[in-house]
Design an enzyme around this catalytic site. Structure first.
Site, PDB file in Angstrom:
ATOM      1  N   ASP A  38      -3.672 -25.736 -74.553  1.00 31.25           N
ATOM      2  CA  ASP A  38      -3.983 -24.566 -75.396  1.00 31.25           C
ATOM      3  C   ASP A  38      -2.955 -23.697 -75.276  1.00 31.25           C
ATOM      4  OD1 ASP A  38      -4.329 -24.080 -72.431  1.00 31.25           O
ATOM      5  OD2 ASP A  38      -6.200 -22.981 -72.761  1.00 31.25           O
ATOM      6  N   SER A 130     -14.922 -23.171 -65.066  1.00 30.86           N
ATOM      7  CA  SER A 130     -14.583 -21.647 -65.634  1.00 30.86           C
ATOM      8  C   SER A 130     -15.499 -20.638 -65.241  1.00 30.86           C
ATOM      9  CB  SER A 130     -14.438 -21.720 -67.252  1.00 30.86           C
ATOM     10  OG  SER A 130     -13.483 -22.281 -67.737  1.00 30.86           O
ATOM     11  N   SER A 131     -15.578 -20.655 -64.026  1.00 31.03           N
ATOM     12  CA  SER A 131     -16.504 -19.495 -63.409  1.00 31.03           C
ATOM     13  C   SER A 131     -15.596 -18.014 -63.682  1.00 31.03           C
ATOM     14  CB  SER A 131     -16.775 -19.814 -61.805  1.00 31.03           C
ATOM     15  OG  SER A 131     -15.723 -19.754 -61.119  1.00 31.03           O
ATOM     16  N   SER A 132     -14.295 -18.191 -63.440  1.00 30.88           N
ATOM     17  CA  SER A 132     -13.850 -16.807 -63.530  1.00 30.88           C
ATOM     18  C   SER A 132     -13.935 -16.135 -65.135  1.00 30.88           C
ATOM     19  CB  SER A 132     -12.193 -16.845 -63.217  1.00 30.88           C
ATOM     20  OG  SER A 132     -11.468 -17.631 -63.791  1.00 30.88           O
ATOM     21  N   GLU A 164      -6.752 -12.793 -66.674  1.00 32.83           N
ATOM     22  CA  GLU A 164      -6.108 -13.758 -65.761  1.00 32.83           C
ATOM     23  C   GLU A 164      -4.544 -13.874 -65.758  1.00 32.83           C
ATOM     24  OE1 GLU A 164      -7.722 -16.554 -64.562  1.00 32.83           O
ATOM     25  OE2 GLU A 164      -9.689 -15.960 -65.451  1.00 32.83           O
ATOM     26  N   ASP A 176     -10.665 -21.139 -72.168  1.00 32.86           N
ATOM     27  CA  ASP A 176     -12.058 -20.919 -71.349  1.00 32.86           C
ATOM     28  C   ASP A 176     -12.721 -19.881 -71.848  1.00 32.86           C
ATOM     29  OD1 ASP A 176     -10.946 -22.674 -69.921  1.00 32.86           O
ATOM     30  OD2 ASP A 176     -10.269 -21.701 -68.111  1.00 32.86           O
ATOM     31  N   TYR A 226      -0.368 -25.600 -61.985  1.00 33.99           N
ATOM     32  CA  TYR A 226      -0.722 -24.920 -63.272  1.00 33.99           C
ATOM     33  C   TYR A 226       0.554 -24.446 -63.893  1.00 33.99           C
ATOM     34  CZ  TYR A 226      -3.263 -23.320 -67.317  1.00 33.99           C
ATOM     35  OH  TYR A 226      -3.731 -23.050 -68.566  1.00 33.99           O
TER      36      TYR A 226
HETATM   37  C1  GLA Z   1      -7.687 -24.107 -67.181  1.00 39.14           C
HETATM   38  C2  GLA Z   1      -6.791 -23.000 -67.965  1.00 39.14           C
HETATM   39  C3  GLA Z   1      -7.093 -23.366 -69.448  1.00 39.14           C
HETATM   40  C4  GLA Z   1      -6.615 -24.567 -69.905  1.00 39.14           C
HETATM   41  C5  GLA Z   1      -7.051 -25.782 -68.915  1.00 39.14           C
HETATM   42  C6  GLA Z   1      -6.689 -27.027 -69.252  1.00 39.14           C
HETATM   43  O1  GLA Z   1      -9.108 -24.310 -67.290  1.00 39.14           O
HETATM   44  O2  GLA Z   1      -7.637 -21.781 -67.665  1.00 39.14           O
HETATM   45  O3  GLA Z   1      -6.490 -22.254 -70.526  1.00 39.14           O
HETATM   46  O4  GLA Z   1      -5.107 -24.698 -69.886  1.00 39.14           O
HETATM   47  O5  GLA Z   1      -6.990 -25.388 -67.659  1.00 39.14           O
HETATM   48  O6  GLA Z   1      -6.723 -27.534 -70.303  1.00 39.14           O
END
Ligand code: GLA
Length: 395
Positions: A38, A130-132, A164, A176, A226
């Site tokens: 992404d 993706s709880s956040s 974020e 997310d 990350y």
């Molecule tokens: C997390 C990030 C997303 C994406 C994924 C990996 O979930 O929040 O934006 O980069 O990692 O695909």
């Protein structure tokens, strides 16, 4: 699982009020394929799940915002003033909704009175579902409902990402928030993260289901790693730009990448870029295979995705590898891969419905033997994106 009545009672009890709050929900998400693409202008293919975050809110007459999470009862009520919504370490999880309020106000939405808001989430913490983003988007739809605002959905999604990136300082992409904000029952979303064009794909899985496998390893190192991966991709792109006129790795086909990869001077960065380019191609291919209901071919791409995340992008780790590779051995599993940022959290498997119980038992036994603790399994139901689910009595 709490009922609406339970939650309303919890709200009234927590905030010592008789008001009937309005109730909102935002899902978590899985990603079928398209990982770490992404923020590289590539494609992703997520879907919103029925697990998520409920929020119940009622407006106040003063300017106080009071937040309470049923998931963090020890933290208690977190209180702040609409006039002071800066990030504060001690406000812990409540920084997410605070960030949403702040950026909505900065974007010109007139929010002049406070609110009492209770949250309850059934997404496992730190599971990479993706709880956040779910907390961010549920706060957004709550503001829409309580304050009678119309917030363009894409604007809200971008605002969640901004929380974020700027407020919490995690350099994540748009996937997310997009999945949580735009999800549709029984559909996955193919999203071009460069143009934000998207297509819904019906999830025709025949007699198969998506099983979520939680490693129960929290993604502790995830944020720093990350940001490191992001920087490596940026360095690779920078090198390629000496040769090619591109503005993201997502623009390259695998063939173009192979022809030009020598321009990337650092071999680690070259492997990171390779993952992104091939993963993007796999995602488009997976979308086509799913549309044609070729489940075997679709699931094989999921396996390839995991291998690439393991060997080239290096974001899996022992827990995700053990759970995924064990799933590959199981009768009835068509494919499996890690989901989300990696370094812990969840994997998914496409599995024959009738074989899920046996599979869980086997995978859990192997996992427990190797890691020393258990994994948890859920069947994913694909539900709608963020929305109001119950209007309270008008005040
Ligand atoms: C997390 C990030 C997303 C994406 C994924 C990996 O979930 O929040 O934006 O980069 O990692 O695909």
């Amino acid at each position: 699982m709490k009922t609406a009545e339970n939650l309303i009672r919890d709200f009234q009890h927590t905030f010592h009020t008789k008001k009937i709050p309005r109730m909102f929900f935002a899902p978590g998400r899985i990603n079928l394929i398209g990982e770490h693409t992404d923020y590289n202008g590539g494609h992703v293919f997520p879907a919103s799940i029925s697990y998520g975050t409920y929020s119940l809110g009622a407006k106040r007459d003063d300017q106080k915002l009071r937040f309470y999470s049923m998931n963090f009862p020890k933290i208690g009520i977190i209180e702040c003033d609409l006039k002071n919504l800066e990030f504060q370490e001690k406000h812990d999880w409540a920084n997410y909704p605070k960030g949403i309020f702040l950026y909505l106000i900065e974007a010109g939405f007139d929010i002049s009175t406070g609110a009492d808001i209770l949250y309850y989430g059934n997404i496992p913490n730190g599971a990479g579902l993706s709880s956040s983003a779910s907390i961010e988007l549920v706060t957004g739809v709550l503001v829409e409902g309580l304050y009678e605002k119309e917030i363009n959905r894409l604007e809200l999604i971008k605002l969640g990402q901004k929380v974020e990136n700027r407020y919490i300082a995690v350099n994540s992409g748009i996937m997310d928030q997009f999945a949580v904000g735009m999800g549709k029952q029984n559909h996955a979303i193919l999203l071009n993260c460069d143009t934000l064009e998207y297509n819904y794909a019906p999830l025709h899985l025949a007699d198969h289901v998506i099983m979520i496998m939680n490693t129960n390893k929290e993604r502790k190192l995830a944020d720093s790693k990350y940001n490191e991966r992001r920087a490596e991709c940026e360095a690779a792109l920078h090198d390629l730009q000496n040769k090619l006129e591109i503005h993201s790795l997502g623009e390259l086909t695998p063939e173009q990448f192979e022809e030009n990869k020598q321009a990337i001077t650092n071999s680690t960065n070259q492997r990171r870029a390779k993952h992104v380019v091939y993963e993007n191609a796999r995602t488009l291919e997976a979308f086509n295979q799913l549309q044609q209901e070729n489940l075997d071919a679709f699931a094989k791409l999921l396996n390839e995705s995991h291998l690439s995340l393991r060997d080239d992008y290096e974001v899996t780790g022992r827990e995700l590898d053990t759970i995924t590779e064990t799933a590959w051995e199981v009768d009835g599993v068509l494919g499996a891969r890690m989901v989300g940022a990696g370094f812990g959290g969840c994997a998914i498997a496409i599995i024959e419905k009738d074989k899920t119980e046996e599979a869980k038992e086997y995978i859990n036994a192997v996992y427990q033997e190797k890691l020393g603790y258990e994994a948890t399994f859920y069947t994913a139901t694909i539900g709608d994106g963020a929305k109001e689910i119950m209007k309270g009595a008008k005040r």
